[in-house]
Design a protein around this motif. Structure first.
Motif, mmCIF file in Angstrom:
data_model
loop_
_atom_site.group_PDB
_atom_site.id
_atom_site.type_symbol
_atom_site.label_atom_id
_atom_site.label_comp_id
_atom_site.label_asym_id
_atom_site.label_seq_id
_atom_site.Cartn_x
_atom_site.Cartn_y
_atom_site.Cartn_z
ATOM 1 N N ASP A 99 0.818 -1.215 0.000
ATOM 2 C CA ASP A 99 0.000 0.000 0.000
ATOM 3 C C ASP A 99 0.851 1.264 0.000
ATOM 4 N N PHE A 142 1.002 3.972 -2.926
ATOM 5 C CA PHE A 142 0.558 5.325 -2.588
ATOM 6 C C PHE A 142 1.643 6.350 -2.893
ATOM 7 N N GLY A 167 -5.748 8.379 -1.773
ATOM 8 C CA GLY A 167 -6.042 7.183 -0.989
ATOM 9 C C GLY A 167 -7.440 6.650 -1.246
ATOM 10 N N PHE A 210 -7.542 4.801 -4.599
ATOM 11 C CA PHE A 210 -6.851 3.521 -4.467
ATOM 12 C C PHE A 210 -7.690 2.531 -3.659
ATOM 13 N N ALA A 211 -8.312 2.973 -2.565
ATOM 14 C CA ALA A 211 -9.138 2.082 -1.744
ATOM 15 C C ALA A 211 -10.355 1.592 -2.516
ATOM 16 N N VAL A 221 -9.217 -1.131 -4.859
ATOM 17 C CA VAL A 221 -8.914 -2.353 -4.110
ATOM 18 C C VAL A 221 -10.188 -3.073 -3.705
ATOM 19 N N VAL A 233 -4.822 -5.134 2.886
ATOM 20 C CA VAL A 233 -4.566 -4.117 1.858
ATOM 21 C C VAL A 233 -5.677 -3.065 1.877
ATOM 22 N N PHE A 234 -6.923 -3.507 1.954
ATOM 23 C CA PHE A 234 -8.062 -2.595 2.002
ATOM 24 C C PHE A 234 -8.021 -1.750 3.278
ATOM 25 N N ALA A 279 -5.353 0.972 2.972
ATOM 26 C CA ALA A 279 -5.819 1.969 2.010
ATOM 27 C C ALA A 279 -6.854 2.888 2.654
ATOM 28 N N THR A 305 -6.654 7.001 3.456
ATOM 29 C CA THR A 305 -7.718 7.904 3.008
ATOM 30 C C THR A 305 -8.230 8.778 4.141
ATOM 31 N N THR A 315 -9.218 -0.003 10.253
ATOM 32 C CA THR A 315 -9.312 1.410 9.895
ATOM 33 C C THR A 315 -10.001 2.222 10.988
#
Length: 579
Positions: A141, A145, A175, A178-179, A182, A209-210, A213, A217, A288
């Motif tokens: 990531d 990024f 971000g 990209f998220a 993904v 990975v998620f 990301a 963000t 997250t």
């Protein structure tokens, strides 16, 4: 007589002049300590010009004297440095500590993954699986990024967009894109793959990975000018992140159901895929959300003058000044969140039907992960203060604190996992053994009194819930180890990518190259050797333990026998076991 006459003449001469007479007296008549003054030089000789070359000789003499003093000073400085203890630089210190630490951890893991308890063995394989998955996911990531941010957004045309003002809002936008990408790719893969091992690997690695990301963000969104002036706005960003990620899961399930069809939605394979997609989304959302909540907590306890420095650094940096007893506040919050996670899983299962399985499990897992983030930050704060007192540079103190914190939290996690596993076994299996002891009593009255004396509080269902709640905390400690080692690996990654002369002028290329080499070597080994053991159930680990014990019992009987005799004994034992 002659001497007296000379002395009288000298006295008369001294009386007629203002000069001292010590230099006229013989040495035996001079007082102790008296020095003969230099004779007076006539004024015409003082005003006379110096001969040619005298000034250059004097200048050369002074230069030679200065060089001699300088060499003597350098020599004395070298001698002092030789006696002083030489402090290692950041790269040397990091390399030495990681080499010694990996040796201890590697040998310790050999003990733990072969521990004769199926629950501990499963927890340890899960911890190793989570740690390696988080490491690979975070490395991937951050490399992607940085490439998108520096090479696409900030680079001048035609390579990039040429945006000159690098603000947190721009990073949050990168971000988010990209998220979103993904999330789409992962949900498509999870409903396309049918192999169980591959499905488990994609769910684990893809969820991490998620998760990172999402951290990139919404953490940068917290640092934007609109949000960073109030802690409640930062909390609002954390709530927004939870809503967005839950909404993303709902949308993906609706799209998948429409694509697969109503008639195939309840098939066995599809239900497994749906379960893996739910687990992936729960892990990502919990990591997250927990990170964002701890960022809000660190913001509220920071003493930094500028709002953007009140957050803990996302990619690199060092903690800001904070209020007194911050470490203990974080530890207390961690204990409270872990306790709430266990209570939520044990006592509030009735809410699962009303809230839905996804939201119920999401709240429990996020509470445990938030407690793990608090423990990670508490250790980092404490160690940073310790290293900052002995070092002049805060970045070096931060790097050392991150690496040492990974070792400390790994040891804490192992101890807590073993402790909670014993308590869970006591709760799940203790009631059965107590009932069997009570049934051994011949007198019914003695049996009832024995059962009431040694039985656990609550029925078997409640005790099973206690075990499940403690298992949730155990999985949270596995996440703690993964989070701490991710930060340690990130520090080592940055050190290699930014300090090696080959990569110094191209840090993005260096970061991407180091990440690619690590992922190429780590991911296949993780998939081939770690994933099969991490996805095993407790019964499978129990069978492995029984099989290992059986081989250990049979091995002494094979000592000193020929290969044919060993083979015949092995065949006979296999036939008996099958019978």
């Amino acid at each position: 007589m002659w001497n007296l006459w000379v002395l009288s003449l000298a006295a008369c001469a001294a009386a007629s002049t203002e000069e001292p007479i010590g230099w006229l007296m013989p040495k035996e008549f001079q007082p102790e300590g008296a020095e003969a003054p230099a004779p007076k030089v006539p004024e015409e000789r003082l005003s006379a010009p110096a001969p040619e070359g005298a000034e250059s000789e004097v200048a050369e003499h002074h230069e030679m004297k200065a060089e001699e003093h300088e060499k003597e000073g350098e020599h004395e400085l070298e001698e002092e440095l030789e006696h002083e203890e030489e402090l290692p630089d950041d790269v040397t210190w990091t390399t030495a500590l990681l080499l010694m630490g990996f040796l201890v951890i590697g040998v310790g893991l050999l003990y733990l993954v072969h521990y004769p308890d199926e629950d501990i063995r499963r927890a340890m394989w899960g911890m190793v699986n989570t740690t390696l998955s988080i490491f690979c996911a975070a490395t991937f990531d951050f490399s992607v990024f940085r490439f998108l941010h520096f090479q696409v957004v900030l680079s001048p045309p035609p390579r990039g967009l040429g945006i000159k003002h690098d603000r947190p809002e721009i990073k949050a936008t990168v971000g988010f894109l990209f998220a979103a990408l993904v999330s789409v790719v992962l949900n498509v893969l999870l409903f396309k793959i049918t192999n169980q091992q591959m499905l488990f690997a994609v769910r684990t690695l893809g969820g991490h990975v998620f998760a990172f990301a999402g951290i990139l963000t919404f953490a940068f969104l917290q640092e934007s000018e609109w949000c960073r002036d109030s802690v409640w706005k930062c909390v609002g960003v954390a709530v927004l992140a939870a809503l967005v990620m839950v909404l993303a899961y709902r949308i993906s399930m609706v799209v998948a159901k429409a694509y697969i069809g109503e008639e195939n939605w309840k098939d066995h394979d599809v239900r497994i895929q749906r379960g893996q997609a739910k687990e992936m989304q729960i892990d990502a959302s919990a990591i997250t959300g927990g990170f964002l909540l701890v960022q809000c907590l660190c913001y509220s306890m920071s003493l930094a003058e500028e709002d953007q420095h009140k957050f803990m650094p996302i990619l690199e940096g060092y903690p800001s000044e904070h209020i007194e007893h911050t470490t203990w506040y974080l530890v207390g919050t961690a204990v409270g969140m872990l306790t709430f996670s266990a209570v939520w899983s044990i006592c509030l299962r009735k809410l699962k039907g009303k809230m839905g399985g996804f939201m119920f499990e999401y709240i429990g897992v996020m509470s445990a992960v938030t407690g793990c983030w608090c423990l990670q930050r508490a250790g980092l704060y404490q160690l940073f203060e310790h290293f900052e007192d002995g070092l002049n540079t805060k970045p070096m103190a931060s790097s050392r604190a991150v690496i040492v914190n990974a070792f400390v939290m790994s040891g804490l996690a192992v101890v807590c996992v073993c402790l909670f596993d014993k308590i869970a076994d006591w709760a799940e299996h203790g009631s059965d053994s107590n009932r069997s002891l009570a049934m051994d009593q011949e007198d019914p009255q003695d049996a009832m009194s024995m059962a009431s004396f040694i039985s656990f509080p609550g029925d078997a269902e409640t005790l099973s819930k206690v075990g499940d709640g403690l298992r949730t905390i155990i999985s949270g400690f596995g996440m703690l180890v993964g989070i701490c080692w991710d930060k340690a690996f990130e520090t080592a990654h940055e050190t290699v990518a930014e300090t090696v002369p080959l990569f110094h002028s191209h840090p993005v290329i260096g970061t991407g190259l180091v990440a690619a080499v690590l992922i190429v070597f780590v991911v296949p080994a993780w998939y081939w050797y770690i994933v099969p053991n991490a996805m095993k159930a407790e019964e499978a680990h129990k069978e492995d333990i029984l099989r290992e014990n059986k081989r250990a019992r049979e091995s002494p009987t094979l000592t000193g026998l020929s290969s044919d005799e060993q083979e015949s004994l092995t065949v006979d034992s296999d036939e008996k076991s099958l019978t």
